[in-house]
Design a protein around this motif. Structure first.
Motif, PDB file in Angstrom:
ATOM      1  N   LEU A   1       0.839  -1.205   0.000  1.00 49.94           N
ATOM      2  CA  LEU A   1       0.000   0.000   0.000  1.00 49.94           C
ATOM      3  C   LEU A   1       0.869   1.249   0.000  1.00 49.94           C
ATOM      4  O   LEU A   1       0.554   2.244  -0.677  1.00 49.94           O
ATOM      5  CB  LEU A   1      -0.921  -0.016   1.222  1.00 49.94           C
ATOM      6  CG  LEU A   1      -1.926   1.135   1.329  1.00 49.94           C
ATOM      7  CD1 LEU A   1      -2.883   1.130   0.140  1.00 49.94           C
ATOM      8  CD2 LEU A   1      -2.709   1.043   2.636  1.00 49.94           C
ATOM      9  N   PHE A   2       1.976   1.182   0.722  1.00 54.46           N
ATOM     10  CA  PHE A   2       2.918   2.301   0.759  1.00 54.46           C
ATOM     11  C   PHE A   2       3.509   2.550  -0.632  1.00 54.46           C
ATOM     12  O   PHE A   2       3.606   3.695  -1.082  1.00 54.46           O
ATOM     13  CB  PHE A   2       4.028   1.998   1.770  1.00 54.46           C
ATOM     14  CG  PHE A   2       5.062   3.079   1.895  1.00 54.46           C
ATOM     15  CD1 PHE A   2       4.744   4.322   2.408  1.00 54.46           C
ATOM     16  CD2 PHE A   2       6.371   2.854   1.479  1.00 54.46           C
ATOM     17  CE1 PHE A   2       5.706   5.324   2.519  1.00 54.46           C
ATOM     18  CE2 PHE A   2       7.341   3.839   1.585  1.00 54.46           C
ATOM     19  CZ  PHE A   2       7.005   5.079   2.108  1.00 54.46           C
TER      20      PHE A   2
ATOM     21  N   PHE B   1       2.144   1.733  -3.493  1.00 55.71           N
ATOM     22  CA  PHE B   1       1.043   2.263  -4.304  1.00 55.71           C
ATOM     23  C   PHE B   1       0.866   3.763  -4.055  1.00 55.71           C
ATOM     24  O   PHE B   1       0.561   4.524  -4.973  1.00 55.71           O
ATOM     25  CB  PHE B   1      -0.251   1.516  -3.961  1.00 55.71           C
ATOM     26  CG  PHE B   1      -1.475   2.038  -4.663  1.00 55.71           C
ATOM     27  CD1 PHE B   1      -1.701   1.753  -5.997  1.00 55.71           C
ATOM     28  CD2 PHE B   1      -2.398   2.811  -3.984  1.00 55.71           C
ATOM     29  CE1 PHE B   1      -2.834   2.223  -6.645  1.00 55.71           C
ATOM     30  CE2 PHE B   1      -3.536   3.298  -4.617  1.00 55.71           C
ATOM     31  CZ  PHE B   1      -3.751   2.996  -5.961  1.00 55.71           C
ATOM     32  N   TYR B   2       1.087   4.158  -2.828  1.00 56.50           N
ATOM     33  CA  TYR B   2       0.848   5.554  -2.447  1.00 56.50           C
ATOM     34  C   TYR B   2       1.954   6.481  -2.918  1.00 56.50           C
ATOM     35  O   TYR B   2       1.684   7.621  -3.327  1.00 56.50           O
ATOM     36  CB  TYR B   2       0.697   5.654  -0.925  1.00 56.50           C
ATOM     37  CG  TYR B   2       0.135   6.968  -0.461  1.00 56.50           C
ATOM     38  CD1 TYR B   2      -1.223   7.233  -0.566  1.00 56.50           C
ATOM     39  CD2 TYR B   2       0.963   7.958   0.064  1.00 56.50           C
ATOM     40  CE1 TYR B   2      -1.748   8.453  -0.147  1.00 56.50           C
ATOM     41  CE2 TYR B   2       0.454   9.168   0.486  1.00 56.50           C
ATOM     42  CZ  TYR B   2      -0.904   9.416   0.379  1.00 56.50           C
ATOM     43  OH  TYR B   2      -1.418  10.616   0.778  1.00 56.50           O
ATOM     44  N   ILE B   3       3.202   6.018  -2.884  1.00 60.61           N
ATOM     45  CA  ILE B   3       4.317   6.926  -3.186  1.00 60.61           C
ATOM     46  C   ILE B   3       4.834   6.787  -4.616  1.00 60.61           C
ATOM     47  O   ILE B   3       5.577   7.645  -5.085  1.00 60.61           O
ATOM     48  CB  ILE B   3       5.489   6.723  -2.203  1.00 60.61           C
ATOM     49  CG1 ILE B   3       6.144   5.349  -2.402  1.00 60.61           C
ATOM     50  CG2 ILE B   3       5.035   6.942  -0.772  1.00 60.61           C
ATOM     51  CD1 ILE B   3       7.464   5.184  -1.680  1.00 60.61           C
TER      52      ILE B   3
ATOM     53  N   LYS C   1      -3.994   9.225 -10.139  1.00 61.35           N
ATOM     54  CA  LYS C   1      -3.687   9.167  -8.711  1.00 61.35           C
ATOM     55  C   LYS C   1      -3.773  10.599  -8.171  1.00 61.35           C
ATOM     56  O   LYS C   1      -2.798  11.354  -8.224  1.00 61.35           O
ATOM     57  CB  LYS C   1      -2.294   8.571  -8.473  1.00 61.35           C
ATOM     58  CG  LYS C   1      -2.219   7.067  -8.717  1.00 61.35           C
ATOM     59  CD  LYS C   1      -0.926   6.470  -8.179  1.00 61.35           C
ATOM     60  CE  LYS C   1      -0.939   4.955  -8.269  1.00 61.35           C
ATOM     61  NZ  LYS C   1       0.265   4.340  -7.661  1.00 61.35           N
TER      62      LYS C   1
ATOM     63  N   TRP D   1      -3.729  11.928  -5.228  1.00 60.86           N
ATOM     64  CA  TRP D   1      -2.813  12.338  -4.162  1.00 60.86           C
ATOM     65  C   TRP D   1      -1.413  12.632  -4.700  1.00 60.86           C
ATOM     66  O   TRP D   1      -0.642  13.335  -4.066  1.00 60.86           O
ATOM     67  CB  TRP D   1      -2.767  11.281  -3.068  1.00 60.86           C
ATOM     68  CG  TRP D   1      -2.248   9.946  -3.519  1.00 60.86           C
ATOM     69  CD1 TRP D   1      -0.976   9.484  -3.411  1.00 60.86           C
ATOM     70  CD2 TRP D   1      -2.989   8.910  -4.167  1.00 60.86           C
ATOM     71  NE1 TRP D   1      -0.873   8.222  -3.943  1.00 60.86           N
ATOM     72  CE2 TRP D   1      -2.095   7.837  -4.412  1.00 60.86           C
ATOM     73  CE3 TRP D   1      -4.315   8.763  -4.563  1.00 60.86           C
ATOM     74  CZ2 TRP D   1      -2.498   6.658  -5.040  1.00 60.86           C
ATOM     75  CZ3 TRP D   1      -4.710   7.582  -5.176  1.00 60.86           C
ATOM     76  CH2 TRP D   1      -3.815   6.554  -5.408  1.00 60.86           C
ATOM     77  N   LEU D   2      -1.074  12.082  -5.875  1.00 59.07           N
ATOM     78  CA  LEU D   2       0.210  12.377  -6.506  1.00 59.07           C
ATOM     79  C   LEU D   2       0.082  13.428  -7.607  1.00 59.07           C
ATOM     80  O   LEU D   2       1.088  13.859  -8.172  1.00 59.07           O
ATOM     81  CB  LEU D   2       0.810  11.101  -7.114  1.00 59.07           C
ATOM     82  CG  LEU D   2       1.229   9.983  -6.161  1.00 59.07           C
ATOM     83  CD1 LEU D   2       1.758   8.791  -6.955  1.00 59.07           C
ATOM     84  CD2 LEU D   2       2.268  10.465  -5.172  1.00 59.07           C
TER      85      LEU D   2
ATOM     86  N   PRO E   1      -6.512   9.847   2.722  1.00 59.17           N
ATOM     87  CA  PRO E   1      -5.211  10.179   2.125  1.00 59.17           C
ATOM     88  C   PRO E   1      -5.186  10.103   0.599  1.00 59.17           C
ATOM     89  O   PRO E   1      -4.225  10.546  -0.012  1.00 59.17           O
ATOM     90  CB  PRO E   1      -4.302   9.104   2.729  1.00 59.17           C
ATOM     91  CG  PRO E   1      -5.192   7.910   2.865  1.00 59.17           C
ATOM     92  CD  PRO E   1      -6.531   8.454   3.251  1.00 59.17           C
ATOM     93  N   PHE E   2      -6.255   9.560  -0.019  1.00 54.27           N
ATOM     94  CA  PHE E   2      -6.225   9.373  -1.470  1.00 54.27           C
ATOM     95  C   PHE E   2      -6.922  10.499  -2.241  1.00 54.27           C
ATOM     96  O   PHE E   2      -6.963  10.476  -3.475  1.00 54.27           O
ATOM     97  CB  PHE E   2      -6.851   8.021  -1.836  1.00 54.27           C
ATOM     98  CG  PHE E   2      -6.103   6.843  -1.294  1.00 54.27           C
ATOM     99  CD1 PHE E   2      -4.862   6.504  -1.794  1.00 54.27           C
ATOM    100  CD2 PHE E   2      -6.623   6.086  -0.246  1.00 54.27           C
ATOM    101  CE1 PHE E   2      -4.155   5.424  -1.284  1.00 54.27           C
ATOM    102  CE2 PHE E   2      -5.926   5.009   0.273  1.00 54.27           C
ATOM    103  CZ  PHE E   2      -4.687   4.681  -0.246  1.00 54.27           C
ATOM    104  N   GLU E   3      -7.496  11.471  -1.522  1.00 53.96           N
ATOM    105  CA  GLU E   3      -8.138  12.638  -2.136  1.00 53.96           C
ATOM    106  C   GLU E   3      -9.259  12.243  -3.095  1.00 53.96           C
ATOM    107  O   GLU E   3      -9.396  12.799  -4.187  1.00 53.96           O
ATOM    108  CB  GLU E   3      -7.096  13.497  -2.875  1.00 53.96           C
ATOM    109  CG  GLU E   3      -5.835  13.803  -2.088  1.00 53.96           C
ATOM    110  CD  GLU E   3      -6.113  14.522  -0.764  1.00 53.96           C
ATOM    111  OE1 GLU E   3      -7.147  15.195  -0.647  1.00 53.96           O
ATOM    112  OE2 GLU E   3      -5.284  14.384   0.155  1.00 53.96           O
TER     113      GLU E   3
END
Length: 714
Positions: A137-138, A140-142, A303, A305-306, A336-338
């Motif tokens: 998940l980390f 995927f997030y960054i 994405k 959030w990115l 956190p995913f907006e």
């Protein structure tokens, strides 16, 4: 044996057993393939750790491990053979690549924990499982990717839109390398067994950081932004975008930047946004590159959030606005995913579809009406609950949620739709339950009095969602191999594989492969006979029209031109879409010129087909139907662009649908090569002469795009 040990042993033995039985009653997991092995890998990790922590004697441990690893496989294979009707295939090897290594990982992990502490080992072990899962998940997030290589479950593709999931060399190498790395950590922990664990924990953290942030991207087990940029080397900068794409992209770079900025401004205005964003747009060269670097071949993704979107050259003009809406809606999304409240897919996709308002160059309300009028609809309130969105056909789920939210947007205003997106609460936002709003929406759609064409509805909705397909992973993998054989001109092999799939699961794509393989093997009569024979099988599906085009071609090849003419007339009568209608017109005119020309065209290479189509330029009545096909040929060929430029100068367009569509495509084409005067000419023609309400908003937006770009140049 203590009660605690007995409980651990019971869980280790029976958790995989019970889960294996349960999975036989669910779609996708009821075959011995990826989904079954993926879920079992999570269970096996737990079982592996608990077996070690139970401290069993060697003989008992051997029996327990054997039962844990063998019973689920036997259960799945028996179910696969006797219940699911799917052939047992190489996909069963996922069990050995995903599930069994997960048991070893769990066993090693428990040993490592036991080496550095003696208390709370089970709690620490389960906490480690959570850490391993959160690691993906980390990532995927960054990072840009949607796929994961994970030490517990091996691999997860990230989206549901790519049906072909195969065991790759990369997966095997990852499994081996991650086990070796874990074994190294295990041996390292042995040396710290009777010492204070702080130094070991420090080393473990260092190894994990090096693996995650350095080694995984190097070995292709993860994708960094820098890796994508190293392949998409053309960088284009605008006020709100950093665009990275292939230097040889066919689309004019000025127009590419303008298209991004135009949609950004439209979305900002429609949503009444205040924030200014800088968005990174990655446009991959093709599906293969996107699959390798990003993880999904068929899905374009955002994405928020990115502030990044991921597209490809073949589809970005159709999806750019939609993906930007996901990013820009992040202003009122939830961290956190907006995105929408509760990660609700109907809210997330519904808002983007609503404001995109374009399905196959048609307004979404028109296509939604087709679904509702012809029995393809879904209950709106159900779509917005649970996972119903993913159990429906994608076109149905996207359109119904989008059309419903478009209604809410127009009827109740932008502020309420933004609040709904943020909260997911219909009653507090609108003062009404979703069921009441659904009734209002259905009445609104019914009052639009759109013309209903059941054939168009069948074209758009006559398919099954992934979870209702029979053996989709097996079919997609073998078909993919068959098409590789076909492209390599090994037609006997491709025919054998397509036939195997079709006899097993009956997909149209495999049957289409059979037809094409037989054509290449000059088995024309047999191909014709089986194509006609299959008409009743596919009559109520989206594939019916494609099959009739194949029958037309085969009829001419087999000297049955009269039947070919009848089929073409049927395709024109059904009028399932303007694209299919145009294709039928081309077939009709080619056949009218004689079977020799028709067959020459059918067997010709693309360059020759282009020249043959140009020969119809004097036919003012029907030549507009040829224009979209000519544009497709010209998009990537400068010489062809010069040829069509001369032909298009002499066009005489009328106001019927095919001519309006041709003008619309011409406007898009000229915009794509940054000839804005010509783009405006045809945009104005379509704008002034269109009579079909279902096309008007799309034509209006295209006209606005061209005028916006021209004003920007001044």
């Amino acid at each position: 044996m203590s009660l605690k040990i007995k409980i651990q042993l019971f869980i280790a033995l029976f958790l995989p057993f019970i889960i294996s039985i349960f999975l036989q009653f669910l779609p996708l997991t009821n075959t011995t393939g990826f989904e079954f092995s993926f879920i079992l890998s999570l269970m096996f990790f737990i079982s592996g750790g608990l077996i070690f922590l139970s401290k069993l004697k060697s003989k008992v441990k051997f029996i327990a491990v054997s039962l844990i690893l063998v019973l689920p496989l036997i259960i799945s294979l028996i179910s696969n053979f006797f219940i699911s009707d799917c052939p047992i295939s190489i996909d069963a090897l996922f069990y050995f690549v995903l599930s069994i290594p997960a048991f070893i990982v769990g066993y090693f992990s428990a040993r490592i924990i036991n080496n550095i502490q003696k208390k709370y080992c089970v709690i620490t072990f389960l906490s480690l499982l959570i850490v391993f899962l959160l690691g993906s998940l980390f990532e995927f997030y960054i990072r840009p990717q949607v796929y994961f290589f994970n030490i517990v479950f091996g691999y997860l593709p990230g989206t549901i839109y790519d049906e072909n999931i195969s065991i790759t060399p990369a997966l095997i190498i990852y499994r081996i390398s991650s086990l070796l790395l874990l074994y190294f950590v295990l041996k390292l922990s042995d040396s710290f067994r009777y010492k204070k664990p702080y130094n070991f924990i420090f080393i473990l953290i260092a190894v994990s950081v090096i693996w995650l942030f350095y080694l995984k991207p190097i070995f292709g087990f993860s994708t960094s932004e820098e890796k994508i940029k190293s392949e998409l080397t053309l960088e284009l900068l605008t006020d709100h975008f950093k665009i990275y794409t292939d230097p040889n992209i066919a689309y004019d770079t000025t127009s590419l930047k303008n298209l991004h900025e135009f949609y950004y401004s439209v979305n900002k205005s429609n949503l009444n946004l205040k924030d200014e964003k800088v968005i990174t747009s990655f446009i991959f060269k093709n599906n293969d590159q996107k699959k390798r670097l990003f993880g999904s071949a068929n899905a374009d993704v955002a994405k928020p959030w990115l502030n990044q979107i991921y597209l490809d050259e073949s589809s970005f003009t159709n999806t750019l606005k939609h993906e930007l809406l996901h990013i820009q809606a992040g202003e009122f999304g939830n961290p956190p995913f907006e995105v929408a409240a509760g990660l609700n897919p109907s809210l997330i996709e519904g808002l983007a579809v609503a404001l995109e308002n374009n399905f196959d160059n048609t307004e979404i309300d028109y296509v939604t009406n087709l679904a509702l009028q012809n029995g393809y609809g879904e209950k709106i309130s159900s779509l917005f609950k649970g996972i119903s969105f993913f159990s429906s056909l994608p076109s149905t789920a996207y359109l119904l949620s989008g059309s419903f939210m478009k209604f809410l947007y127009n009827e109740y205003g932008v502020d309420k739709i933004k609040n709904l997106y943020s909260t997911g609460d219909f009653e507090n936002t609108y003062g009404k339950q979703i069921d009441e709003l659904e009734k209002e929406f259905l009445k609104f759609i019914d009052n639009k009095e759109f013309e209903n064409n059941p054939e168009t509805a069948k074209l758009y909705f006559g398919r099954q969602p992934l979870i209702k397909k029979k053996c989709p992973r097996f079919a997609a993998r073998v078909e993919n191999e068959a098409w590789k054989d076909f492209r390599n001109e090994d037609y006997k092999s491709s025919l054998e594989k397509f036939s195997f799939v079709h006899n097993s699961v009956g997909t149209y794509s495999s049957f289409n492969g059979i037809i094409w393989s037989k054509i290449r093997l000059t088995q024309y009569l047999k191909a014709y006979e089986i194509a006609v024979e299959k008409v009743p099988t596919f009559k109520n599906t989206s594939y019916f029209y494609n099959l009739n085009f194949r029958i037309t071609e085969l009829a001419v090849i087999n000297n049955d031109s009269a039947y070919a003419a009848d089929v073409i007339d049927s395709l024109l009568f059904w009028n399932s879409s303007v694209r299919y209608y145009n294709e039928a017109v081309i077939n009709k005119l080619l056949l009218q010129e004689g079977t020799e020309l028709f067959l020459n065209f059918f067997f010709a290479e693309a360059n020759s087909k282009f020249e043959m189509l140009l020969n119809f330029k004097e036919n003012d009545k029907y030549f507009p139907s040829f224009i979209p096909r000519l544009i497709d040929y010209a998009m990537t060929d400068r010489e062809k662009q010069k040829q069509v430029a001369e032909v298009f100068k002499e066009l005489n367009l009328s106001s019927d649908r095919e001519n309006i569509y041709a003008a619309h495509k011409l406007s898009h084409y000229y915009f794509s090569i940054n000839q804005l005067e010509n783009a405006l000419k045809y945009a104005e023609f379509a704008w002034n002469n269109n009579k079909a309400v279902e096309y008007q908003s799309i034509i209006n937006e295209n006209y606005s795009l061209i005028t916006w770009a021209i004003d920007k140049e001044k």
